[in-house]
Design a protein around this motif. Structure first.
Motif, PDB file in Angstrom:
ATOM      1  N   ALA A 160       0.839  -1.203   0.000  1.00 20.34           N
ATOM      2  CA  ALA A 160       0.000   0.000   0.000  1.00 20.34           C
ATOM      3  C   ALA A 160       0.870   1.249   0.000  1.00 20.34           C
ATOM      4  O   ALA A 160       0.562   2.238  -0.681  1.00 20.34           O
ATOM      5  N   SER A 161       1.963   1.208   0.713  1.00 17.41           N
ATOM      6  CA  SER A 161       2.891   2.341   0.736  1.00 17.41           C
ATOM      7  C   SER A 161       3.475   2.581  -0.655  1.00 17.41           C
ATOM      8  O   SER A 161       3.583   3.731  -1.098  1.00 17.41           O
ATOM      9  N   ALA A 162       3.811   1.524  -1.350  1.00 18.17           N
ATOM     10  CA  ALA A 162       4.357   1.649  -2.709  1.00 18.17           C
ATOM     11  C   ALA A 162       3.310   2.243  -3.653  1.00 18.17           C
ATOM     12  O   ALA A 162       3.635   3.082  -4.506  1.00 18.17           O
ATOM     13  N   ILE A 163       2.052   1.843  -3.501  1.00 19.43           N
ATOM     14  CA  ILE A 163       0.983   2.367  -4.342  1.00 19.43           C
ATOM     15  C   ILE A 163       0.776   3.853  -4.056  1.00 19.43           C
ATOM     16  O   ILE A 163       0.616   4.664  -4.981  1.00 19.43           O
ATOM     17  N   ILE A 164       0.801   4.228  -2.800  1.00 16.86           N
ATOM     18  CA  ILE A 164       0.633   5.634  -2.418  1.00 16.86           C
ATOM     19  C   ILE A 164       1.771   6.469  -2.994  1.00 16.86           C
ATOM     20  O   ILE A 164       1.547   7.552  -3.557  1.00 16.86           O
ATOM     21  N   ALA A 213      -6.901  17.183  -4.273  1.00 17.44           N
ATOM     22  CA  ALA A 213      -6.733  16.449  -5.534  1.00 17.44           C
ATOM     23  C   ALA A 213      -5.708  15.328  -5.378  1.00 17.44           C
ATOM     24  O   ALA A 213      -5.878  14.242  -5.936  1.00 17.44           O
ATOM     25  N   LEU A 214      -4.659  15.583  -4.612  1.00 17.47           N
ATOM     26  CA  LEU A 214      -3.666  14.529  -4.364  1.00 17.47           C
ATOM     27  C   LEU A 214      -4.300  13.376  -3.597  1.00 17.47           C
ATOM     28  O   LEU A 214      -4.092  12.206  -3.926  1.00 17.47           O
ATOM     29  N   THR A 215      -5.106  13.695  -2.609  1.00 18.73           N
ATOM     30  CA  THR A 215      -5.795  12.657  -1.839  1.00 18.73           C
ATOM     31  C   THR A 215      -6.720  11.845  -2.739  1.00 18.73           C
ATOM     32  O   THR A 215      -6.785  10.613  -2.614  1.00 18.73           O
ATOM     33  N   ASP A 216      -7.423  12.517  -3.642  1.00 20.34           N
ATOM     34  CA  ASP A 216      -8.284  11.798  -4.588  1.00 20.34           C
ATOM     35  C   ASP A 216      -7.478  10.845  -5.461  1.00 20.34           C
ATOM     36  O   ASP A 216      -7.893   9.714  -5.701  1.00 20.34           O
ATOM     37  N   ARG A 217      -6.327  11.295  -5.940  1.00 18.17           N
ATOM     38  CA  ARG A 217      -5.485  10.451  -6.799  1.00 18.17           C
ATOM     39  C   ARG A 217      -5.002   9.221  -6.011  1.00 18.17           C
ATOM     40  O   ARG A 217      -5.017   8.104  -6.527  1.00 18.17           O
ATOM     41  N   ILE A 218      -4.599   9.422  -4.774  1.00 14.62           N
ATOM     42  CA  ILE A 218      -4.163   8.295  -3.942  1.00 14.62           C
ATOM     43  C   ILE A 218      -5.314   7.306  -3.774  1.00 14.62           C
ATOM     44  O   ILE A 218      -5.128   6.090  -3.895  1.00 14.62           O
ATOM     45  N   GLY A 219      -6.501   7.817  -3.493  1.00 10.13           N
ATOM     46  CA  GLY A 219      -7.666   6.944  -3.350  1.00 10.13           C
ATOM     47  C   GLY A 219      -7.955   6.157  -4.614  1.00 10.13           C
ATOM     48  O   GLY A 219      -8.255   4.965  -4.560  1.00 10.13           O
ATOM     49  N   GLN A 220      -7.849   6.807  -5.773  1.00 10.99           N
ATOM     50  CA  GLN A 220      -8.079   6.122  -7.047  1.00 10.99           C
ATOM     51  C   GLN A 220      -7.080   4.987  -7.235  1.00 10.99           C
ATOM     52  O   GLN A 220      -7.451   3.883  -7.665  1.00 10.99           O
ATOM     53  N   TYR A 221      -5.824   5.246  -6.921  1.00  9.06           N
ATOM     54  CA  TYR A 221      -4.797   4.210  -7.072  1.00  9.06           C
ATOM     55  C   TYR A 221      -5.056   3.040  -6.132  1.00  9.06           C
ATOM     56  O   TYR A 221      -4.937   1.884  -6.521  1.00  9.06           O
TER      57      TYR A 221
END
Length: 56
Positions: free
Chosen positions: A8-12, A32-40
């Protein structure tokens, strides 16, 4: 408390890198960064749910 998976850390980190490389600096926002992390995370099979604690 559940342990934080290294995957999960690598994905974030990948989401952060992608966001910073594809979004102009003057358009970057924390939301927007939080949204991108959530999408990933969602696209990688993780479930996102709020940390709700029962009152004592």
């Amino acid at each position: 408390m559940n342990p934080f998976p290294p995957a999960a850390s690598a994905i974030i980190n990948a989401a952060i890198d992608d966001y910073r490389l594809t979004t102009p600096p003057d358009q970057q926002t924390p939301a927007a960064l939080t949204d991108r992390i959530g999408q990933y995370l969602l696209s990688s099979g993780y479930v996102i749910r709020p940390d709700v604690r029962e009152p004592a």
